[in-house]
Write a protein that holds these residues in place. Structure first.
Motif, PDB file in Angstrom:
ATOM      1  N   VAL A  84       0.459   5.087  11.612  1.00 17.70           N
ATOM      2  CA  VAL A  84       0.988   5.025  11.317  1.00 17.70           C
ATOM      3  C   VAL A  84       1.777   6.080   9.649  1.00 17.70           C
ATOM      4  N   ALA A  85       2.467   6.866   9.869  1.00 20.69           N
ATOM      5  CA  ALA A  85       3.136   7.832   8.432  1.00 20.69           C
ATOM      6  C   ALA A  85       4.980   7.527   8.311  1.00 20.69           C
ATOM      7  N   THR A  86       4.741   7.313   6.624  1.00 23.45           N
ATOM      8  CA  THR A  86       5.645   7.264   6.195  1.00 23.45           C
ATOM      9  C   THR A  86       6.178   8.020   5.602  1.00 23.45           C
ATOM     10  N   ASP A  87       7.214   8.594   4.848  1.00 22.29           N
ATOM     11  CA  ASP A  87       7.482   9.632   4.035  1.00 22.29           C
ATOM     12  C   ASP A  87       7.334   9.267   2.718  1.00 22.29           C
ATOM     13  N   ALA A  88       6.460   9.989   1.850  1.00 26.68           N
ATOM     14  CA  ALA A  88       6.090  10.483   0.760  1.00 26.68           C
ATOM     15  C   ALA A  88       7.044  11.114  -0.021  1.00 26.68           C
ATOM     16  N   ARG A  89       7.552  11.781   0.060  1.00 28.24           N
ATOM     17  CA  ARG A  89       8.146  12.853  -0.368  1.00 28.24           C
ATOM     18  C   ARG A  89       7.323  13.387  -0.904  1.00 28.24           C
ATOM     19  N   ARG A  90       7.214  14.940  -1.874  1.00 26.24           N
ATOM     20  CA  ARG A  90       7.105  15.796  -2.353  1.00 26.24           C
ATOM     21  C   ARG A  90       6.149  16.699  -1.193  1.00 26.24           C
ATOM     22  N   LYS A  91       6.886  16.459   0.092  1.00 30.09           N
ATOM     23  CA  LYS A  91       6.075  17.353   0.967  1.00 30.09           C
ATOM     24  C   LYS A  91       4.659  15.956   1.040  1.00 30.09           C
ATOM     25  N   GLU A  92       4.227  15.388   1.047  1.00 28.84           N
ATOM     26  CA  GLU A  92       3.698  14.225   1.533  1.00 28.84           C
ATOM     27  C   GLU A  92       3.781  13.462   2.129  1.00 28.84           C
ATOM     28  N   VAL A  93       2.817  12.261   2.712  1.00 28.93           N
ATOM     29  CA  VAL A  93       2.816  10.847   3.721  1.00 28.93           C
ATOM     30  C   VAL A  93       2.113   9.719   3.083  1.00 28.93           C
ATOM     31  N   TYR A  94       2.527   8.612   3.110  1.00 29.94           N
ATOM     32  CA  TYR A  94       1.961   7.433   3.375  1.00 29.94           C
ATOM     33  C   TYR A  94       1.810   7.440   4.947  1.00 29.94           C
ATOM     34  N   TRP A  95      -0.293   7.045   4.693  1.00 25.80           N
ATOM     35  CA  TRP A  95      -0.645   6.700   6.081  1.00 25.80           C
ATOM     36  C   TRP A  95      -1.246   5.969   5.903  1.00 25.80           C
ATOM     37  N   ALA A  96      -1.832   5.226   6.862  1.00 22.75           N
ATOM     38  CA  ALA A  96      -3.378   4.247   7.756  1.00 22.75           C
ATOM     39  C   ALA A  96      -3.185   4.738   9.624  1.00 22.75           C
ATOM     40  N   VAL A  97      -4.667   3.901   9.448  1.00 25.31           N
ATOM     41  CA  VAL A  97      -5.128   4.430  11.248  1.00 25.31           C
ATOM     42  C   VAL A  97      -5.278   2.532  11.459  1.00 25.31           C
ATOM     43  N   TYR A  98      -4.829   1.605  12.214  1.00 21.09           N
ATOM     44  CA  TYR A  98      -5.032   0.822  13.105  1.00 21.09           C
ATOM     45  C   TYR A  98      -5.437   0.438  14.609  1.00 21.09           C
ATOM     46  N   GLY A  99      -6.332  -0.337  14.779  1.00 18.63           N
ATOM     47  CA  GLY A  99      -7.504   0.246  16.039  1.00 18.63           C
ATOM     48  C   GLY A  99      -6.271  -1.142  16.777  1.00 18.63           C
ATOM     49  N   ALA A 100      -6.364  -0.860  17.817  1.00 20.24           N
ATOM     50  CA  ALA A 100      -6.004  -1.312  19.079  1.00 20.24           C
ATOM     51  C   ALA A 100      -5.639  -3.078  19.132  1.00 20.24           C
ATOM     52  N   ASP A 101      -6.354  -3.545  17.995  1.00 17.39           N
ATOM     53  CA  ASP A 101      -6.239  -4.921  17.485  1.00 17.39           C
ATOM     54  C   ASP A 101      -4.766  -5.278  16.151  1.00 17.39           C
ATOM     55  N   ARG A 102      -4.169  -3.762  15.887  1.00 14.87           N
ATOM     56  CA  ARG A 102      -3.688  -3.851  14.291  1.00 14.87           C
ATOM     57  C   ARG A 102      -3.956  -3.851  13.860  1.00 14.87           C
ATOM     58  N   ALA A 103      -5.645  -4.081  12.845  1.00 14.44           N
ATOM     59  CA  ALA A 103      -7.047  -4.186  12.056  1.00 14.44           C
ATOM     60  C   ALA A 103      -6.209  -3.354  11.818  1.00 14.44           C
ATOM     61  N   ARG A 104      -6.264  -2.559  10.139  1.00 19.55           N
ATOM     62  CA  ARG A 104      -5.554  -1.902   9.563  1.00 19.55           C
ATOM     63  C   ARG A 104      -7.453  -0.697   9.054  1.00 19.55           C
ATOM     64  N   LEU A 105      -7.786   0.379   9.799  1.00 17.76           N
ATOM     65  CA  LEU A 105      -9.079   1.027   9.514  1.00 17.76           C
ATOM     66  C   LEU A 105      -9.419   1.575   8.701  1.00 17.76           C
ATOM     67  N   THR A 106      -8.037   2.137   8.168  1.00 24.78           N
ATOM     68  CA  THR A 106      -8.109   3.035   7.309  1.00 24.78           C
ATOM     69  C   THR A 106      -6.814   3.302   6.196  1.00 24.78           C
ATOM     70  N   GLY A 107      -6.730   3.424   4.173  1.00 25.13           N
ATOM     71  CA  GLY A 107      -5.935   3.112   4.089  1.00 25.13           C
ATOM     72  C   GLY A 107      -5.598   2.335   3.344  1.00 25.13           C
ATOM     73  N   PRO A 108      -3.659   2.071   2.806  1.00 28.12           N
ATOM     74  CA  PRO A 108      -2.814   3.252   2.885  1.00 28.12           C
ATOM     75  C   PRO A 108      -3.673   5.166   1.944  1.00 28.12           C
ATOM     76  N   HIS A 109      -3.203   5.342   2.158  1.00 23.68           N
ATOM     77  CA  HIS A 109      -3.620   6.628   1.309  1.00 23.68           C
ATOM     78  C   HIS A 109      -2.023   7.678   1.396  1.00 23.68           C
ATOM     79  N   VAL A 110      -2.483   8.663   0.486  1.00 23.59           N
ATOM     80  CA  VAL A 110      -1.103   9.398   0.161  1.00 23.59           C
ATOM     81  C   VAL A 110      -1.298  11.354   0.141  1.00 23.59           C
ATOM     82  N   GLN A 111      -1.081  11.652   1.154  1.00 24.99           N
ATOM     83  CA  GLN A 111      -1.319  12.746   1.502  1.00 24.99           C
ATOM     84  C   GLN A 111      -0.530  14.189   2.220  1.00 24.99           C
TER      85      GLN A 111
END
Length: 217
Positions: free
Chosen positions: A115-142
């Protein structure tokens, strides 16, 4: 159970009323406008329209769910302050929800998801989810170019969110947090967590430092 859902963590100004019945969520009414400059002007009118369309009063609401980001400083504060004020006035619990979690909750795929959304400044907010929709990593901005290396090994095949098209993956809906997603991502049986916004980076504005000496000693 009736739940108000609010989100201003993305360019979408979102308000909705959701009914929880027998463990399933049903949208009674919602208003969504894509306008990153109108969170303050539109959120309360959207909520008023939602309640009128659903034929419900604010006093009937049992809980409030609000997107806590990650998102830009000004827009994110609008939703959280509005939710906090409603919760105080109605004496109802207010549950903050990560907006990326809300998007993942409604994504139409049973595979690991970015999942990625606009963080502006040419960056994104993002996180990764498993098939069960449990968050595996994140949220990050890169920067988008740095994200694939970070997600390698998670078996991600699809992406959701407004910036999903940047990664060469299958793009699925939704592009922004929805009222149903916000409610489904919230743990309404647990005590509410503190209303702390997920900014992920320092603000542009900084407190001024001490004045410089301009006269000779």
């Amino acid at each position: 159970m009736l739940v108000i859902a609010l989100d201003t963590s993305t360019p979408a100004v979102t308000a909705g009323l959701v009914a929880l019945e027998d463990g399933s969520a049903r949208s009674l009414a919602e208003r969504v406008t894509l306008n990153p400059r109108a969170h303050g002007e539109l959120l309360t009118p959207h909520l008023t329209d939602v309640m009128a369309e659903a034929g419900r009063e604010l006093a009937e609401v049992d809980a409030i769910v609000v997107g806590s980001g990650p998102g830009p400083f000004t827009g994110l504060r609008v939703g959280m302050v509005t939710a906090a004020a409603l919760g105080h006035a109605l004496d109802r619990p207010v549950h903050p929800v990560c907006g990326l979690d809300a998007i993942a909750a409604r994504a139409a795929t049973g595979e690991p998801l970015l999942v990625a959304t606009d963080a502006r400044r040419k960056e994104v907010y993002w996180a990764v989810y498993g098939a069960d929709r449990a968050r595996l990593t994140g949220p990050h901005v890169q920067r988008p170019a740095d994200v694939p290396a970070e997600t390698a090994g998670h078996g991600v095949t699809a992406a959701a969110g407004e910036m999903a098209g940047l990664f060469g993956l299958d793009v699925v809906e939704p592009g922004h947090p929805t009222p149903l997603g916000l409610v489904e991502a919230a743990d309404l049986d647990a005590p509410p967590q503190p209303l702390v916004p997920l900014y992920l980076r320092r603000p542009d504005a900084e407190a001024p430092g001490p004045r410089k000496q301009v006269t000779a000693r």
